[in-house]
Design a protein around this motif. Structure first.
Motif, PDB file in Angstrom:
ATOM      1  N   LEU A   2       0.818  -1.192   0.000  1.00 23.46           N
ATOM      2  CA  LEU A   2       0.000   0.000   0.000  1.00 23.46           C
ATOM      3  C   LEU A   2       0.862   1.256   0.000  1.00 23.46           C
ATOM      4  CD1 LEU A   2      -2.804  -1.146   2.438  1.00 23.46           C
ATOM      5  CD2 LEU A   2      -2.945  -0.932  -0.026  1.00 23.46           C
ATOM      6  N   PRO A   3       0.252   2.461  -0.123  1.00 23.63           N
ATOM      7  CA  PRO A   3       1.016   3.698  -0.232  1.00 23.63           C
ATOM      8  C   PRO A   3       1.862   3.993   0.987  1.00 23.63           C
ATOM      9  CG  PRO A   3      -1.274   4.028  -0.894  1.00 23.63           C
ATOM     10  CD  PRO A   3      -1.186   2.671  -0.281  1.00 23.63           C
ATOM     11  N   PRO A   4       2.781   4.989   0.888  1.00 29.64           N
ATOM     12  CA  PRO A   4       3.624   5.374   2.020  1.00 29.64           C
ATOM     13  C   PRO A   4       2.812   5.655   3.267  1.00 29.64           C
ATOM     14  CG  PRO A   4       4.333   6.479   0.020  1.00 29.64           C
ATOM     15  CD  PRO A   4       3.086   5.762  -0.320  1.00 29.64           C
ATOM     16  N   LYS A  57      -7.789  -3.775   2.397  1.00 31.48           N
ATOM     17  CA  LYS A  57      -7.309  -3.770   3.777  1.00 31.48           C
ATOM     18  C   LYS A  57      -8.051  -4.803   4.622  1.00 31.48           C
ATOM     19  CE  LYS A  57      -8.640  -0.548   6.695  1.00 31.48           C
ATOM     20  NZ  LYS A  57      -9.080  -1.249   7.919  1.00 31.48           N
ATOM     21  N   GLU A  58      -9.358  -4.873   4.458  1.00 32.44           N
ATOM     22  CA  GLU A  58     -10.136  -5.807   5.276  1.00 32.44           C
ATOM     23  C   GLU A  58      -9.815  -7.261   4.948  1.00 32.44           C
ATOM     24  OE1 GLU A  58     -11.962  -5.095   7.888  1.00 32.44           O
ATOM     25  OE2 GLU A  58     -11.313  -3.035   7.563  1.00 32.44           O
ATOM     26  N   ARG A  59      -9.515  -7.553   3.708  1.00 40.08           N
ATOM     27  CA  ARG A  59      -9.340  -8.943   3.289  1.00 40.08           C
ATOM     28  C   ARG A  59      -7.893  -9.421   3.316  1.00 40.08           C
ATOM     29  NH1 ARG A  59     -13.685  -9.860  -1.676  1.00 40.08           N
ATOM     30  NH2 ARG A  59     -15.534  -9.269  -0.459  1.00 40.08           N
ATOM     31  N   CYS A  60      -6.955  -8.514   3.554  1.00 37.72           N
ATOM     32  CA  CYS A  60      -5.555  -8.939   3.559  1.00 37.72           C
ATOM     33  C   CYS A  60      -5.155  -9.453   4.939  1.00 37.72           C
ATOM     34  CB  CYS A  60      -4.646  -7.788   3.140  1.00 37.72           C
ATOM     35  SG  CYS A  60      -4.436  -6.506   4.385  1.00 37.72           S
ATOM     36  N   LEU A  83      -4.656   0.726  10.965  1.00 34.80           N
ATOM     37  CA  LEU A  83      -5.090  -0.180   9.907  1.00 34.80           C
ATOM     38  C   LEU A  83      -5.704  -1.462  10.451  1.00 34.80           C
ATOM     39  CD1 LEU A  83      -2.070   0.234   7.481  1.00 34.80           C
ATOM     40  CD2 LEU A  83      -4.322   1.289   7.279  1.00 34.80           C
ATOM     41  N   GLY A  84      -5.394  -1.788  11.702  1.00 30.90           N
ATOM     42  CA  GLY A  84      -5.935  -3.013  12.281  1.00 30.90           C
ATOM     43  C   GLY A  84      -5.335  -4.265  11.688  1.00 30.90           C
ATOM     44  N   LYS A  85      -4.116  -4.171  11.174  1.00 31.93           N
ATOM     45  CA  LYS A  85      -3.427  -5.305  10.550  1.00 31.93           C
ATOM     46  C   LYS A  85      -1.958  -5.246  10.926  1.00 31.93           C
ATOM     47  CE  LYS A  85      -6.948  -6.656   7.947  1.00 31.93           C
ATOM     48  NZ  LYS A  85      -7.530  -8.006   7.932  1.00 31.93           N
ATOM     49  N   PRO A  86      -1.262  -6.397  10.913  1.00 31.00           N
ATOM     50  CA  PRO A  86       0.200  -6.342  11.056  1.00 31.00           C
ATOM     51  C   PRO A  86       0.800  -5.556   9.886  1.00 31.00           C
ATOM     52  CG  PRO A  86      -0.609  -8.594  11.300  1.00 31.00           C
ATOM     53  CD  PRO A  86      -1.759  -7.780  10.800  1.00 31.00           C
ATOM     54  N   VAL A  87       1.763  -4.702  10.189  1.00 30.47           N
ATOM     55  CA  VAL A  87       2.403  -3.877   9.167  1.00 30.47           C
ATOM     56  C   VAL A  87       3.880  -4.240   9.094  1.00 30.47           C
ATOM     57  CG1 VAL A  87       3.051  -1.543   8.503  1.00 30.47           C
ATOM     58  CG2 VAL A  87       0.760  -1.999   9.387  1.00 30.47           C
ATOM     59  N   TYR A 313       3.848 -16.876   7.291  1.00 35.73           N
ATOM     60  CA  TYR A 313       2.425 -16.974   6.983  1.00 35.73           C
ATOM     61  C   TYR A 313       2.157 -18.177   6.091  1.00 35.73           C
ATOM     62  CZ  TYR A 313       1.329 -12.462   9.046  1.00 35.73           C
ATOM     63  OH  TYR A 313       1.135 -11.432   9.919  1.00 35.73           O
ATOM     64  N   SER A 314       3.099 -18.452   5.167  1.00 33.67           N
ATOM     65  CA  SER A 314       2.935 -19.618   4.294  1.00 33.67           C
ATOM     66  C   SER A 314       2.968 -20.908   5.099  1.00 33.67           C
ATOM     67  CB  SER A 314       4.038 -19.625   3.235  1.00 33.67           C
ATOM     68  OG  SER A 314       3.965 -20.753   2.424  1.00 33.67           O
ATOM     69  N   ALA A 315       3.879 -20.963   6.089  1.00 32.55           N
ATOM     70  CA  ALA A 315       3.982 -22.170   6.919  1.00 32.55           C
ATOM     71  C   ALA A 315       2.728 -22.379   7.753  1.00 32.55           C
ATOM     72  CB  ALA A 315       5.205 -22.063   7.818  1.00 32.55           C
TER      73      ALA A 315
END
Length: 320
Positions: A2-4, A57-60, A83-87, A313-315
């Motif tokens: 996503l943007p800066p 954002k919601e689906r990632c 954002l409510g997500k890991p950054v 995340y893949s594992a």
């Protein structure tokens, strides 16, 4: 990705509060109004840019941003909460400064670099505002006349302004007599230029930029103080963020319509380029940011950490 960070936070928050959380100070009216298509233009897809951003954002699972805490310590730590997500920081992904310096000193370079070879060290302001959102014709003319009025040598990578018309020739997009009057002061080109080689050249002493993220990184990679003229998108938040770090000065503009004139362009260029206390301060600020941008090992570590994050995340997905 996503943007800066500062611009992303400003965009997300401005969905409900468009004037409060945007860089070092609130955005001017013309910038807020310029964002309206992000919310209101649904285009052929039937979905606005803001709707797509929020849905993404919601689906990632994780948000990756071309930034790092060293670049924007005031905003990056806020990103995960807002954002409510890991950054995950990607670092700044800077280009190779050494390669640009080698190109700038090679004998078979571009005509603009050969022109720079004849100029004194640190004397030239490089002017480049990108090609995605050109200035209107009247703004282009005020910029030109401001450069002339400043008395500072310049190299201008000019893109055809909005409203110039398909048949306009190079002379038509500049004020009458401008090129003749500035023949000993500057060079204007409408062709492609090797921006990294120009920024790496010893004759360049400052950068007049629209403050797109890549342009900021490229300019500060060589420690150039900035004259800032943001036009669209993340450029306004980026410019306020850089001004707060004292790496340069924004061109003063009308808060309502974003207009500017030759006087304020000349004043900003002289403040950043003419030897004196103001320039010394901007050089010191740019040098501090150069330490962040030019630390290639730091940015490589950020990429390594990002790869490890993806693998984790893949594992987890493979075991579920």
């Amino acid at each position: 990705m996503l943007p800066p960070t500062a611009a992303l936070i400003a965009t997300v928050l401005s969905h409900s509060q468009p004037s409060e959380h945007d860089g070092a100070r609130a955005p001017p009216r013309y910038e807020r109004e310029g964002r309206e298509p992000i919310y209101n233009d649904h285009g052929v897809s039937g979905m606005s840019i803001m709707q797509r951003l929020l849905l993404t954002k919601e689906r990632c699972t994780v948000v990756a941003i071309r930034s790092c805490v060293e670049w924007e310590p005031e905003s990056f730590p806020l990103a995960a909460t807002i954002l409510g997500k890991p950054v995950v920081p990607l670092g700044l992904l800077p280009p190779s400064a050494d390669a640009a310096r080698r190109a700038a000193t090679s004998g078979a370079e571009h005509a603009t670099v050969r022109w720079l070879d004849a100029q004194p060290p640190g004397s030239v302001a490089y002017v480049a505002l990108g090609s995605e959102v050109p200035l209107r014709m009247e703004q282009e003319h005020e910029l030109a006349l401001g450069l002339e009025r400043s008395g500072i040598d310049f190299l201008w990578a000019l893109r055809k302004p909005s409203g110039a018309g398909a048949a306009a020739v190079d002379a038509d997009i500049l004020p009458p007599g401008f090129q003749e009057r500035t023949r000993g002061q500057g060079l204007v080109t409408t062709e492609w230029v090797p921006q990294m080689s120009i920024l790496a050249h010893a004759a360049v002493g400052g950068f007049l930029t629209h403050c797109g993220r890549s342009s900021l990184i490229e300019g500060l990679l060589f420690g150039h103080p900035l004259v800032m003229l943001p036009i669209f998108g993340d450029q306004g938040p980026n410019a306020r963020q850089m001004e707060a770090k004292k790496v340069g000065l924004q061109v003063a503009r009308d808060e309502n319509d974003g207009s500017f004139d030759r006087r304020v362009v000349a004043a900003a260029v002289r403040a950043v380029m003419a030897d004196g206390e103001a320039r010394r301060g901007f050089l010191a600020g740019a040098a501090r940011m150069q330490e962040v941008v030019a630390d290639t090992e730091r940015h490589e570590r950020y990429i390594d950490q990002f790869v490890q994050q993806l693998r984790s995340y893949s594992a987890v997905g493979a075991t579920n």
